[in-house]
Design a protein around this motif. Structure first.
Motif, PDB file in Angstrom:
ATOM      1  N   GLU A 136     -13.200  78.086  36.591  1.00 50.46           N
ATOM      2  CA  GLU A 136     -13.947  78.997  35.724  1.00 50.46           C
ATOM      3  C   GLU A 136     -13.316  80.408  35.757  1.00 50.46           C
ATOM      4  O   GLU A 136     -13.135  81.043  34.719  1.00 50.46           O
ATOM      5  CB  GLU A 136     -15.384  79.026  36.263  1.00 50.46           C
ATOM      6  N   MET A 137     -12.946  80.856  36.956  1.00 50.44           N
ATOM      7  CA  MET A 137     -12.333  82.183  37.081  1.00 50.44           C
ATOM      8  C   MET A 137     -10.989  82.239  36.371  1.00 50.44           C
ATOM      9  O   MET A 137     -10.662  83.204  35.694  1.00 50.44           O
ATOM     10  CB  MET A 137     -12.119  82.561  38.556  1.00 50.44           C
ATOM     11  N   LEU A 138     -10.192  81.178  36.546  1.00 49.94           N
ATOM     12  CA  LEU A 138      -8.880  81.146  35.894  1.00 49.94           C
ATOM     13  C   LEU A 138      -9.028  81.180  34.378  1.00 49.94           C
ATOM     14  O   LEU A 138      -8.240  81.821  33.681  1.00 49.94           O
ATOM     15  CB  LEU A 138      -8.082  79.916  36.333  1.00 49.94           C
ATOM     16  N   THR A 139     -10.052  80.484  33.873  1.00 50.30           N
ATOM     17  CA  THR A 139     -10.288  80.514  32.436  1.00 50.30           C
ATOM     18  C   THR A 139     -10.643  81.933  32.000  1.00 50.30           C
ATOM     19  O   THR A 139     -10.169  82.412  30.976  1.00 50.30           O
ATOM     20  CB  THR A 139     -11.446  79.568  32.054  1.00 50.30           C
ATOM     21  N   SER A 140     -11.468  82.599  32.815  1.00 50.29           N
ATOM     22  CA  SER A 140     -11.914  83.933  32.412  1.00 50.29           C
ATOM     23  C   SER A 140     -10.782  84.961  32.410  1.00 50.29           C
ATOM     24  O   SER A 140     -10.867  85.980  31.733  1.00 50.29           O
ATOM     25  CB  SER A 140     -13.055  84.410  33.315  1.00 50.29           C
ATOM     26  N   VAL A 141      -9.710  84.698  33.157  1.00 54.47           N
ATOM     27  CA  VAL A 141      -8.576  85.633  33.096  1.00 54.47           C
ATOM     28  C   VAL A 141      -7.530  85.195  32.075  1.00 54.47           C
ATOM     29  O   VAL A 141      -6.419  85.718  32.045  1.00 54.47           O
ATOM     30  CB  VAL A 141      -7.905  85.846  34.480  1.00 54.47           C
ATOM     31  N   GLY A 142      -7.911  84.227  31.254  1.00 53.61           N
ATOM     32  CA  GLY A 142      -7.045  83.872  30.131  1.00 53.61           C
ATOM     33  C   GLY A 142      -5.916  82.928  30.483  1.00 53.61           C
ATOM     34  O   GLY A 142      -4.878  82.930  29.824  1.00 53.61           O
ATOM     35  N   ILE A 143      -6.088  82.113  31.520  1.00 51.98           N
ATOM     36  CA  ILE A 143      -5.064  81.112  31.819  1.00 51.98           C
ATOM     37  C   ILE A 143      -5.440  79.835  31.073  1.00 51.98           C
ATOM     38  O   ILE A 143      -6.563  79.343  31.174  1.00 51.98           O
ATOM     39  CB  ILE A 143      -4.943  80.902  33.342  1.00 51.98           C
ATOM     40  N   SER A 144      -4.472  79.312  30.305  1.00 51.13           N
ATOM     41  CA  SER A 144      -4.830  78.308  29.312  1.00 51.13           C
ATOM     42  C   SER A 144      -5.064  76.913  29.890  1.00 51.13           C
ATOM     43  O   SER A 144      -5.867  76.164  29.372  1.00 51.13           O
ATOM     44  CB  SER A 144      -3.770  78.267  28.222  1.00 51.13           C
ATOM     45  N   ARG A 145      -4.369  76.522  30.948  1.00 50.80           N
ATOM     46  CA  ARG A 145      -4.617  75.172  31.475  1.00 50.80           C
ATOM     47  C   ARG A 145      -4.958  75.254  32.966  1.00 50.80           C
ATOM     48  O   ARG A 145      -4.180  74.824  33.816  1.00 50.80           O
ATOM     49  CB  ARG A 145      -3.428  74.261  31.208  1.00 50.80           C
ATOM     50  N   PRO A 146      -6.153  75.770  33.264  1.00 51.16           N
ATOM     51  CA  PRO A 146      -6.503  76.038  34.661  1.00 51.16           C
ATOM     52  C   PRO A 146      -6.529  74.793  35.542  1.00 51.16           C
ATOM     53  O   PRO A 146      -6.198  74.886  36.724  1.00 51.16           O
ATOM     54  CB  PRO A 146      -7.898  76.665  34.568  1.00 51.16           C
ATOM     55  N   GLU A 147      -6.881  73.616  34.973  1.00 50.09           N
ATOM     56  CA  GLU A 147      -6.946  72.400  35.800  1.00 50.09           C
ATOM     57  C   GLU A 147      -5.570  72.055  36.351  1.00 50.09           C
ATOM     58  O   GLU A 147      -5.448  71.466  37.418  1.00 50.09           O
ATOM     59  CB  GLU A 147      -7.483  71.197  35.002  1.00 50.09           C
ATOM     60  N   LYS A 148      -4.537  72.397  35.585  1.00 51.06           N
ATOM     61  CA  LYS A 148      -3.167  72.131  36.038  1.00 51.06           C
ATOM     62  C   LYS A 148      -2.703  73.212  37.012  1.00 51.06           C
ATOM     63  O   LYS A 148      -2.072  72.926  38.022  1.00 51.06           O
ATOM     64  CB  LYS A 148      -2.223  72.117  34.822  1.00 51.06           C
ATOM     65  N   ILE A 149      -3.017  74.435  36.675  1.00 46.01           N
ATOM     66  CA  ILE A 149      -2.528  75.575  37.457  1.00 46.01           C
ATOM     67  C   ILE A 149      -2.994  75.507  38.904  1.00 46.01           C
ATOM     68  O   ILE A 149      -2.250  75.851  39.822  1.00 46.01           O
ATOM     69  CB  ILE A 149      -2.964  76.912  36.804  1.00 46.01           C
ATOM     70  N   VAL A 150      -4.220  75.016  39.150  1.00 40.74           N
ATOM     71  CA  VAL A 150      -4.700  74.967  40.538  1.00 40.74           C
ATOM     72  C   VAL A 150      -3.824  74.081  41.416  1.00 40.74           C
ATOM     73  O   VAL A 150      -3.819  74.220  42.631  1.00 40.74           O
ATOM     74  CB  VAL A 150      -6.177  74.501  40.646  1.00 40.74           C
ATOM     75  N   HIS A 151      -3.070  73.198  40.793  1.00 41.36           N
ATOM     76  CA  HIS A 151      -2.191  72.330  41.578  1.00 41.36           C
ATOM     77  C   HIS A 151      -0.770  72.864  41.673  1.00 41.36           C
ATOM     78  O   HIS A 151       0.125  72.184  42.146  1.00 41.36           O
ATOM     79  CB  HIS A 151      -2.155  70.918  40.976  1.00 41.36           C
ATOM     80  N   GLU A 152      -0.549  74.067  41.168  1.00 37.23           N
ATOM     81  CA  GLU A 152       0.809  74.591  41.203  1.00 37.23           C
ATOM     82  C   GLU A 152       0.982  75.636  42.302  1.00 37.23           C
ATOM     83  O   GLU A 152       0.009  76.195  42.802  1.00 37.23           O
ATOM     84  CB  GLU A 152       1.177  75.173  39.830  1.00 37.23           C
ATOM     85  N   PHE A 153       2.234  75.884  42.624  1.00 34.85           N
ATOM     86  CA  PHE A 153       2.559  76.891  43.633  1.00 34.85           C
ATOM     87  C   PHE A 153       2.880  78.221  42.946  1.00 34.85           C
ATOM     88  O   PHE A 153       3.317  78.214  41.791  1.00 34.85           O
ATOM     89  CB  PHE A 153       3.772  76.426  44.453  1.00 34.85           C
ATOM     90  N   PRO A 154       2.705  79.329  43.660  1.00 36.19           N
ATOM     91  CA  PRO A 154       2.952  80.639  43.030  1.00 36.19           C
ATOM     92  C   PRO A 154       4.318  80.769  42.359  1.00 36.19           C
ATOM     93  O   PRO A 154       4.433  81.379  41.302  1.00 36.19           O
ATOM     94  CB  PRO A 154       2.829  81.618  44.202  1.00 36.19           C
ATOM     95  N   HIS A 155       5.366  80.165  42.952  1.00 36.02           N
ATOM     96  CA  HIS A 155       6.695  80.357  42.359  1.00 36.02           C
ATOM     97  C   HIS A 155       6.842  79.682  41.004  1.00 36.02           C
ATOM     98  O   HIS A 155       7.781  79.965  40.265  1.00 36.02           O
ATOM     99  CB  HIS A 155       7.792  79.870  43.314  1.00 36.02           C
ATOM    100  N   GLN A 156       5.907  78.799  40.683  1.00 33.75           N
ATOM    101  CA  GLN A 156       6.007  78.117  39.386  1.00 33.75           C
ATOM    102  C   GLN A 156       5.429  78.950  38.246  1.00 33.75           C
ATOM    103  O   GLN A 156       5.520  78.573  37.091  1.00 33.75           O
ATOM    104  CB  GLN A 156       5.289  76.766  39.459  1.00 33.75           C
ATOM    105  N   LEU A 157       4.812  80.068  38.596  1.00 29.01           N
ATOM    106  CA  LEU A 157       4.171  80.896  37.571  1.00 29.01           C
ATOM    107  C   LEU A 157       5.010  82.142  37.279  1.00 29.01           C
ATOM    108  O   LEU A 157       5.769  82.599  38.117  1.00 29.01           O
ATOM    109  CB  LEU A 157       2.784  81.343  38.052  1.00 29.01           C
ATOM    110  N   SER A 158       4.817  82.674  36.072  1.00 28.49           N
ATOM    111  CA  SER A 158       5.512  83.914  35.718  1.00 28.49           C
ATOM    112  C   SER A 158       4.780  85.104  36.332  1.00 28.49           C
ATOM    113  O   SER A 158       3.658  84.966  36.836  1.00 28.49           O
ATOM    114  CB  SER A 158       5.537  84.061  34.207  1.00 28.49           C
ATOM    115  N   GLY A 159       5.403  86.259  36.274  1.00 24.08           N
ATOM    116  CA  GLY A 159       4.816  87.466  36.859  1.00 24.08           C
ATOM    117  C   GLY A 159       3.429  87.789  36.305  1.00 24.08           C
ATOM    118  O   GLY A 159       2.508  88.106  37.046  1.00 24.08           O
ATOM    119  N   GLY A 160       3.291  87.671  34.995  1.00 24.52           N
ATOM    120  CA  GLY A 160       2.012  87.969  34.362  1.00 24.52           C
ATOM    121  C   GLY A 160       0.931  86.986  34.788  1.00 24.52           C
ATOM    122  O   GLY A 160      -0.210  87.354  35.051  1.00 24.52           O
ATOM    123  N   MET A 161       1.323  85.706  34.880  1.00 27.21           N
ATOM    124  CA  MET A 161       0.384  84.659  35.305  1.00 27.21           C
ATOM    125  C   MET A 161      -0.070  84.901  36.727  1.00 27.21           C
ATOM    126  O   MET A 161      -1.246  84.742  37.065  1.00 27.21           O
ATOM    127  CB  MET A 161       1.061  83.291  35.236  1.00 27.21           C
TER     128      MET A 161
END
Lengths: 337, 325
Positions: A136-161
């Motif tokens: 829910e929090m990830l959605t509120s900050v405008g991350i489009s696929r939060p269910e996927k993102i929770v399974h990712e590591f920080p290095h897989q995301l861009s600076g803005g993400m």
């Protein structure tokens, strides 16, 4: 305005080093109310980040210590409470966003786990509830696929993400105060615009008080209600954002405002403040800005001016405004363009 | 002003990505993907863009610190693209670079004198002249001769950047490529360095290529501005044109994203969606179409040509005419 949520009184944070005691923060006072954004502006070495670390009591592993002063959060002095009590407040009532999202996220844990940690600890949610809350929090900050993102590591995301994740993490426990230390400095302008927009909208809905620490006066003008200007470990001026920009009283604030290049304004030469930012271990006696100040008088070299409210809601630390108030209008007039 | 000091024809710089053992297809990061521009004598051309757009790689290719994958660089009428290291060395006198990080670009074990002297030694200036030249240079950049025997760590960021500038000036270059020279500095110091750069340009008739991300700085220092996005130029025109009538949607968004240091101004900001795509897998067609608010089918398919739609105003957008009006 309501009662201030956070009130800092004459904070002094000193670092002990081989070269002696370095007074990184030496007499900073301000308060911030519910729903208000207070900007703390200053250049490198002005003590703005040490101020925020002092509030969060994150100086334990450094040679730094809070030598004096009060940090009142809802009436309790954070300087005096035990580490255990502080842990309950940190991340829960007062949250923080750092400048470099890559170094403040743990590289070996997945995003979801890092988000849930604070939620489980402070809100006593079950694992499942915590996962829902993170999404829910990830959605509120405008991350489009939060269910996927929770399974990712920080290095897989861009600076803005990553910075969005940091904001989601900070906001997860509904903090009353959010300290944002240069939240967009490491980001590109188009991404900065996204993040600032997000912070504005989030705090509008949650009524969080924000302490925005930055060196960028453009960001201050767009985000803040009130501004504290810091120089050499001291607060030198404080007022509402309109007065700071329209009618700066401290020569440092005036110089700072004059030296930023502005879009749409073309000068042959930019105004600049001569000299260099002082090194904390070699602070001048008297007013810390005296060596660079165009209006420095004898007294400035000898004695440090007090921080005083010169007009309602406008405080300044400068001899010009203590001894000879009639000079004020002339001074301000001469530096505006 | 009319003479071209530097001409850049369609340069590309691809960095290969290491592939798995049996994979046949080679992949590249297209850091710079076909850009062309000219730099006139005595002017300041700025290259702006966000991180990863290839602006620094462009600077390094021009300095011949990196070899271009394709394309041609013509300096004062001579093609310098294929030259070997030995052939390029005497020419290096003509173009020098100022780097972003004044903490990393000065050797901490050398004194300021040795740092500034080094290019003079490389270019065979005799010893007696060198000492005088170092003192002269220090004074030109606003330092003192007693600074000569100190080490870089004794200086602040702004002073170090002055040392970096003195080193670049040592061999009387014609062209200085400055890669984000002020972005690591505090605001009050930043303006000192910008003023210094302007003064030096007048005094020594220098030509600058100024690489930056900060548009307010760029507006202050440039004569012409080139905007880069994902390895390509999207717009190139005079400073006045660019800031008054930007034509490319990316330039517009970039301009509107800059926070204005005036709390009384309330603007309608264009907030771009999403992040900058990876240069390893750039989008098809116009690389900006994934974030462009005006993108249409044609943008996804066809790469827009970088064309001159008004005099001295180049844009790479299919719909520049419609969007401009």
């Amino acid at each position: 305005m309501d009662q201030p949520v956070l009130k800092v009184n004459n904070l002094q944070t000193y670092f002990t080093s081989d070269a002696g005691v370095v007074k990184a923060v030496d007499g900073v006072s301000f308060e911030v109310s519910k729903g208000e954004t207070l900007g703390i502006v200053g250049e490198s070495g002005s003590g703005k980040s040490v101020t925020s670390l002092s509030i969060m009591r994150l100086l334990k592993d450094t040679p730094g210590r809070i030598a004096d002063g009060e940090i009142l959060y809802e009436g309790r002095d954070l300087v005096k409470i035990s580490e255990n009590d502080m842990r309950k407040i940190r991340g829960n009532d007062i949250a923080m966003i750092f400048q470099e999202p890559m170094t403040s996220l743990n590289p070996v844990f997945k995003i979801g786990r890092q988000l849930e940690e604070a939620i489980i600890l402070h809100l006593k949610f079950s694992k499942k509830e915590a996962r829902e809350r993170s999404i829910e929090m990830l959605t509120s900050v405008g991350i489009s696929r939060p269910e996927k993102i929770v399974h990712e590591f920080p290095h897989q995301l861009s600076g803005g993400m990553r910075q969005r994740v940091m904001i989601a993490m900070a906001m997860a426990c509904n903090p009353k105060v959010l300290i944002a230390d240069e939240p967009t400095t490491a980001l590109d302008v188009t991404i900065q615009a996204q993040i600032l927009d997000l912070m504005r909208n989030l705090t509008k809905t949650t009524d969080t008080a924000i302490l925005l620490i930055t060196h960028d006066l453009g960001v201050v003008a767009e985000m803040c209600d009130r501004v504290v200007v810091m120089y050499g470990g001291r607060a030198v001026e404080e007022s509402d954002v309109l007065s700071i920009f329209a009618n700066p009283k401290h020569p440092y604030t005036q110089g700072l405002l004059a030296s930023i290049p502005k879009i749409g304004e073309r000068l042959d030469r930019l105004q600049s403040i001569p000299g260099n930012v002082p090194i904390p271990s070699r602070m001048p006696e008297g007013c810390k800005f005296a060596p660079r100040c165009p209006h420095a008088m004898d007294i400035c070299w000898e004695k440090e001016p007090e921080y005083k409210e010169v007009i309602t809601n406008h405080s300044v630390r400068c001899w010009l405004h203590e001894e000879v108030p009639q000079d004020e209008s002339e001074l301000v007039g001469s530096t505006q363009h | 002003m009319s003479q071209n000091l530097l001409e850049v024809h369609n340069i590309k710089k691809y960095f290969p990505i290491k592939k798995k053992l049996f994979s046949k297809k080679k992949e590249f990061i297209k850091a710079v993907d076909g850009i062309s521009f000219t730099v006139k004598k005595g002017e300041t051309l700025s290259i702006v863009g966000e991180s990863g757009c290839g602006k620094s790689t462009t600077g390094r290719v021009l300095m011949k610190l990196l070899e271009a994958t394709e394309g041609k660089i013509v300096f004062e009428g001579n093609d310098i693209t294929g030259l070997s290291d030995d052939e390029i060395r005497p020419l290096r006198k003509e173009f020098q670079m100022v780097f972003q990080d004044p903490y990393a670009s000065l050797n901490p074990r050398l004194t300021v004198k040795e740092i500034i002297e080094e290019p003079l030694i490389v270019h065979n200036i005799d010893k007696a002249k060198r000492a005088d030249r170092v003192v002269e240079l220090l004074e030109v950049v606003g330092l003192n001769k007693y600074h000569a025997n100190r080490y870089p760590h004794e200086f602040s960021g702004g002073q170090r950047q002055r040392i970096g500038i003195a080193r670049a000036l040592a061999v009387n270059p014609k062209l200085i490529i400055a890669d984000e020279p002020v972005s690591a500095l505090d605001v009050s110091i930043q303006s000192q360095i910008l003023n210094l750069l302007k003064d030096l340009q007048e005094k020594y008739d220098l030509t600058y290529i100024f690489i930056a991300h900060d548009l307010s700085v760029v507006e202050h220092i440039s004569d012409r501005v080139a905007v880069m996005y994902l390895g390509r130029l999207v717009e190139l025109t005079t400073r006045d044109e660019l800031f008054a009538t930007p034509l490319h949607p990316y330039t517009k968004a970039l301009l509107s994203a800059v926070p204005v240091p005036d709390p009384t101004v309330k603007r309608n900001r264009i907030i771009l969606k999403g992040d900058i795509p990876s240069p390893a897998a750039p989008p098809s067609g116009c690389t900006f179409h994934t974030r462009c608010p005006f993108a249409q089918d044609r943008c996804r398919e066809q790469i827009p040509e970088f064309r001159e739609i008004e005099k001295e105003h180049f844009v790479a957008c299919h719909f520049a005419e419609e969007l401009g009006s």
